[in-house]
Design a protein around this motif. Structure first.
Motif, PDB file in Angstrom:
ATOM      1  N   MET A  31      11.802  13.425 -18.214  1.00 12.54           N
ATOM      2  CA  MET A  31      11.877  11.964 -18.405  1.00 12.54           C
ATOM      3  C   MET A  31      10.515  11.420 -18.830  1.00 12.54           C
ATOM      4  N   ARG A  32      10.509  10.341 -19.561  1.00  8.95           N
ATOM      5  CA  ARG A  32       9.254   9.630 -19.842  1.00  8.95           C
ATOM      6  C   ARG A  32       9.290   8.317 -19.075  1.00  8.95           C
ATOM      7  N   ILE A  33       8.193   8.006 -18.365  1.00  9.43           N
ATOM      8  CA  ILE A  33       8.163   6.750 -17.612  1.00  9.43           C
ATOM      9  C   ILE A  33       7.829   5.609 -18.563  1.00  9.43           C
ATOM     10  N   ASP A  34       8.685   4.571 -18.563  1.00  5.18           N
ATOM     11  CA  ASP A  34       8.389   3.373 -19.356  1.00  5.18           C
ATOM     12  C   ASP A  34       7.320   2.534 -18.643  1.00  5.18           C
ATOM     13  N   GLY A  35       7.388   2.520 -17.299  1.00  5.11           N
ATOM     14  CA  GLY A  35       6.427   1.695 -16.544  1.00  5.11           C
ATOM     15  C   GLY A  35       6.688   1.825 -15.047  1.00  5.11           C
ATOM     16  N   ILE A  36       5.727   1.348 -14.280  1.00  2.00           N
ATOM     17  CA  ILE A  36       5.808   1.427 -12.806  1.00  2.00           C
ATOM     18  C   ILE A  36       5.490   0.055 -12.232  1.00  2.00           C
ATOM     19  N   GLU A  37       6.372  -0.434 -11.347  1.00  2.00           N
ATOM     20  CA  GLU A  37       6.076  -1.698 -10.656  1.00  2.00           C
ATOM     21  C   GLU A  37       5.534  -1.378  -9.268  1.00  2.00           C
ATOM     22  N   LEU A  38       4.446  -2.017  -8.894  1.00  2.00           N
ATOM     23  CA  LEU A  38       3.843  -1.836  -7.563  1.00  2.00           C
ATOM     24  C   LEU A  38       4.005  -3.152  -6.817  1.00  2.00           C
ATOM     25  N   VAL A  66      10.203 -11.333   0.904  1.00  2.00           N
ATOM     26  CA  VAL A  66       9.139 -10.656   1.661  1.00  2.00           C
ATOM     27  C   VAL A  66       8.030 -10.125   0.751  1.00  2.00           C
ATOM     28  N   THR A  67       8.133 -10.442  -0.567  1.00  2.00           N
ATOM     29  CA  THR A  67       7.130  -9.934  -1.514  1.00  2.00           C
ATOM     30  C   THR A  67       5.815 -10.700  -1.404  1.00  2.00           C
ATOM     31  N   VAL A  68       4.735  -9.948  -1.284  1.00  2.00           N
ATOM     32  CA  VAL A  68       3.389 -10.535  -1.230  1.00  2.00           C
ATOM     33  C   VAL A  68       2.776 -10.522  -2.623  1.00  2.00           C
ATOM     34  N   SER A  69       2.951  -9.407  -3.341  1.00  2.00           N
ATOM     35  CA  SER A  69       2.400  -9.305  -4.704  1.00  2.00           C
ATOM     36  C   SER A  69       3.205  -8.263  -5.475  1.00  2.00           C
ATOM     37  N   THR A  70       3.151  -8.364  -6.795  1.00  2.00           N
ATOM     38  CA  THR A  70       3.781  -7.347  -7.624  1.00  2.00           C
ATOM     39  C   THR A  70       2.984  -7.211  -8.911  1.00  2.00           C
ATOM     40  N   ARG A  71       2.850  -5.989  -9.365  1.00  2.00           N
ATOM     41  CA  ARG A  71       2.141  -5.797 -10.640  1.00  2.00           C
ATOM     42  C   ARG A  71       2.809  -4.642 -11.375  1.00  2.00           C
ATOM     43  N   TRP A  72       2.682  -4.647 -12.683  1.00  7.04           N
ATOM     44  CA  TRP A  72       3.366  -3.668 -13.539  1.00  7.04           C
ATOM     45  C   TRP A  72       2.318  -2.848 -14.271  1.00  7.04           C
ATOM     46  N   ILE A  73       2.490  -1.541 -14.276  1.00  2.74           N
ATOM     47  CA  ILE A  73       1.607  -0.727 -15.120  1.00  2.74           C
ATOM     48  C   ILE A  73       2.491   0.055 -16.083  1.00  2.74           C
ATOM     49  N   GLY A  74       2.062   0.099 -17.348  1.00  2.00           N
ATOM     50  CA  GLY A  74       2.809   0.844 -18.359  1.00  2.00           C
ATOM     51  C   GLY A  74       3.122  -0.050 -19.534  1.00  2.00           C
ATOM     52  N   SER A  75       4.082   0.429 -20.319  1.00  5.12           N
ATOM     53  CA  SER A  75       4.371  -0.270 -21.585  1.00  5.12           C
ATOM     54  C   SER A  75       5.206  -1.525 -21.298  1.00  5.12           C
ATOM     55  N   ARG A 117      -5.101   2.879 -10.900  1.00  8.81           N
ATOM     56  CA  ARG A 117      -6.225   3.344 -11.736  1.00  8.81           C
ATOM     57  C   ARG A 117      -6.123   4.813 -12.135  1.00  8.81           C
ATOM     58  N   PHE A 118      -5.489   5.641 -11.313  1.00 11.84           N
ATOM     59  CA  PHE A 118      -5.513   7.084 -11.586  1.00 11.84           C
ATOM     60  C   PHE A 118      -4.126   7.740 -11.634  1.00 11.84           C
ATOM     61  N   LEU A 119      -3.369   7.609 -10.566  1.00 13.54           N
ATOM     62  CA  LEU A 119      -2.122   8.377 -10.478  1.00 13.54           C
ATOM     63  C   LEU A 119      -1.063   7.868 -11.459  1.00 13.54           C
ATOM     64  N   GLY A 120      -0.883   6.558 -11.534  1.00 15.58           N
ATOM     65  CA  GLY A 120       0.103   5.980 -12.439  1.00 15.58           C
ATOM     66  C   GLY A 120      -0.185   6.333 -13.887  1.00 15.58           C
ATOM     67  N   PRO A 121      -1.395   6.041 -14.382  1.00 17.02           N
ATOM     68  CA  PRO A 121      -1.700   6.381 -15.784  1.00 17.02           C
ATOM     69  C   PRO A 121      -1.490   7.865 -16.099  1.00 17.02           C
ATOM     70  N   ALA A 122      -1.792   8.738 -15.141  1.00 19.11           N
ATOM     71  CA  ALA A 122      -1.603  10.185 -15.393  1.00 19.11           C
ATOM     72  C   ALA A 122      -0.125  10.492 -15.600  1.00 19.11           C
ATOM     73  N   LEU A 123       0.720   9.858 -14.828  1.00 20.81           N
ATOM     74  CA  LEU A 123       2.168  10.110 -14.966  1.00 20.81           C
ATOM     75  C   LEU A 123       2.726   9.459 -16.231  1.00 20.81           C
ATOM     76  N   LEU A 124       2.149   8.315 -16.599  1.00 21.67           N
ATOM     77  CA  LEU A 124       2.647   7.602 -17.786  1.00 21.67           C
ATOM     78  C   LEU A 124       2.395   8.396 -19.057  1.00 21.67           C
ATOM     79  N   LYS A 125       1.404   9.285 -19.014  1.00 27.29           N
ATOM     80  CA  LYS A 125       1.083  10.082 -20.206  1.00 27.29           C
ATOM     81  C   LYS A 125       2.095  11.213 -20.428  1.00 27.29           C
ATOM     82  N   GLU A 126       2.845  11.558 -19.374  1.00 24.45           N
ATOM     83  CA  GLU A 126       3.742  12.718 -19.453  1.00 24.45           C
ATOM     84  C   GLU A 126       4.995  12.386 -20.267  1.00 24.45           C
TER      85      GLU A 126
END
Ligand SMILES: CSCC[C@@H](NC(=O)CCC(=O)O)C(=O)O
Ligand SMILES: [Mg+2]
Length: 367
Positions: free
Chosen positions: A1-8, A358-367, A69-78
């Protein structure tokens, strides 16, 4: 699979009552949730790190940072990512097992949903429910402890675990034995003692405990093997068992006669399966620990606990043990058991309205 993005997404849920351990008091659960979108399919993971580095070195904001900063971007490259590849792809980043576990869980969830396969089926387990134990915090008084434990026994919990610390150990155990007789009972010290306290553990030997959990410090594996020769109560390790390698060392040294497996602590459900296999072949009983998971990961723990080597009730209680209102459909204690989910995926999906509440914050990394 290719990850389109990750929500934290960081969420905070109030606890139904303060949870007091040897390392502090929690009145709410702040947790980091991971939502990965891969090939258009959503997968959810729960990061079980506490808000502060008091159970382990990891904590919510640290996990958020290392993923962003590190783990997400590494997975997004796969381009061809699978849950089994998450560990190897992230191996160059040292530690951060709890953060890595959340990512692996989200990818495994997407993978299983795509394949319309349940985690139980993926594990090959056939049990449809697992026995439920409950963890009881340090109480204001012995009377309060007796009342709390009586309530959990009335609910049907099959095993009682109480938190202990210096000054709150012998008396609580003695009182519970006096009040409730030979109920399945164990204690968890969360590393609050040293070998100088061996006389306390030797006195606890008289109470027929199932086990004493993590009496000494997390990197005291060798000292736990020294303690094991001085007491008769089985030693169960929790914080010390950060990987299959650590489990192998603890078993080889006889530092652990029982192991508490927590998928988050060891880097994910796949490593948890490896530890199960290793312990099972060494005839070391295991049980599934808890990190106050929301319903997103609670069912995954129930499925894991259906594996054959999980022969002791785990800390897999009903959602209402900690939460008045979970962020998913709640897990309910039924005759002392929790059902193993049979729907596709490893995570139970959140109820979005409740999640927003119950959400305090949300951010998206990826395309
Ligand atoms: C906030 S304490 C979390 C770690 C603790 N977990 C529990 O006591 C079980 C909590 C639960 O039922 O989820 C342990 O050391 O085993
Ligand atoms: Mg523990």
């Amino acid at each position: 699979m290719r990850i389109d993005g990750i929500e934290l997404r960081v969420v905070t849920l109030p606890l139904v009552s303060p949870f007091v351990t040897s390392f502090g008091t929690q009145t709410e659960r702040t947790a980091l949730l991971v939502r990965a979108v891969a090939d258009g399919v959503e997968g959810w993971g729960e990061c079980v790190a506490l808000p502060e580095p008091v159970y382990s070195s990891e904590y919510v904001v640290g996990a958020l940072d290392v993923i962003e900063r590190f783990l997400g971007p590494a997975l997004l490259k796969e381009s061809d990512l699978t849950a089994g590849r998450v560990g190897p792809v992230l191996h160059s980043f040292v530690g951060h097992r709890i953060a890595k576990a959340a990512l692996e869980m989200a990818i495994l969830d997407a993978q299983l949903r795509s394949a319309e396969q349940s985690f139980a089926d993926y594990l090959g387990v056939t049990k449809d429910r697992v026995p439920s134990g409950v963890s009881v915090g340090i109480q204001p008084s012995i009377a309060d402890l007796v009342t709390a434990v009586g309530g959990y026994l009335d609910e049907g919990y099959q095993r009682i675990k109480i938190k202990i610390k210096p000054g709150w150990d012998i008396e609580p155990v003695k009182a519970l034995r006096a009040e409730f007789g030979e109920i399945p009972l164990q204690v968890d010290a969360n590393s609050a003692y040293t070998l100088d306290d061996v006389a306390i553990f030797q006195e606890l030997d008289d109470y027929g405990l199932l086990l004493i959990e993590q009496p000494l410090y997390e990197d005291d594996i060798r000292l736990h093997s020294v303690l094991a020769r001085m007491i008769s109560t089985p030693i169960c390790l929790d914080e010390s068992i950060v990987s299959a390698r650590a489990a192998a060392d603890a078993i080889a040294l006889n530092a652990a006669q029982i192991i508490n497996i927590k998928p988050g602590r060891v880097g994910g459900y796949l490593e948890a399966m490896r530890i199960h296999e290793l312990a099972y072949s060494a005839s070391i009983p295991v049980w599934c620990g808890g990190m106050l998971e929301t319903g997103i990961a609670r069912g995954a723990n129930a499925a894991l606990a259906a594996l054959p080597g999980f022969t002791l009730p785990g800390d897999i209680s009903g959602s209402d043990r900690f939460y008045r209102e979970d962020i998913t459909e709640p897990f309910v204690l039924e005759d002392g058991f929790i059902r193993v989910p049979t729907v596709p995926g490893i995570a139970r999906l959140p109820i979005m309205d409740r999640l927003e509440e119950v959400t305090v914050s949300t951010r998206w990394i990826g395309s």
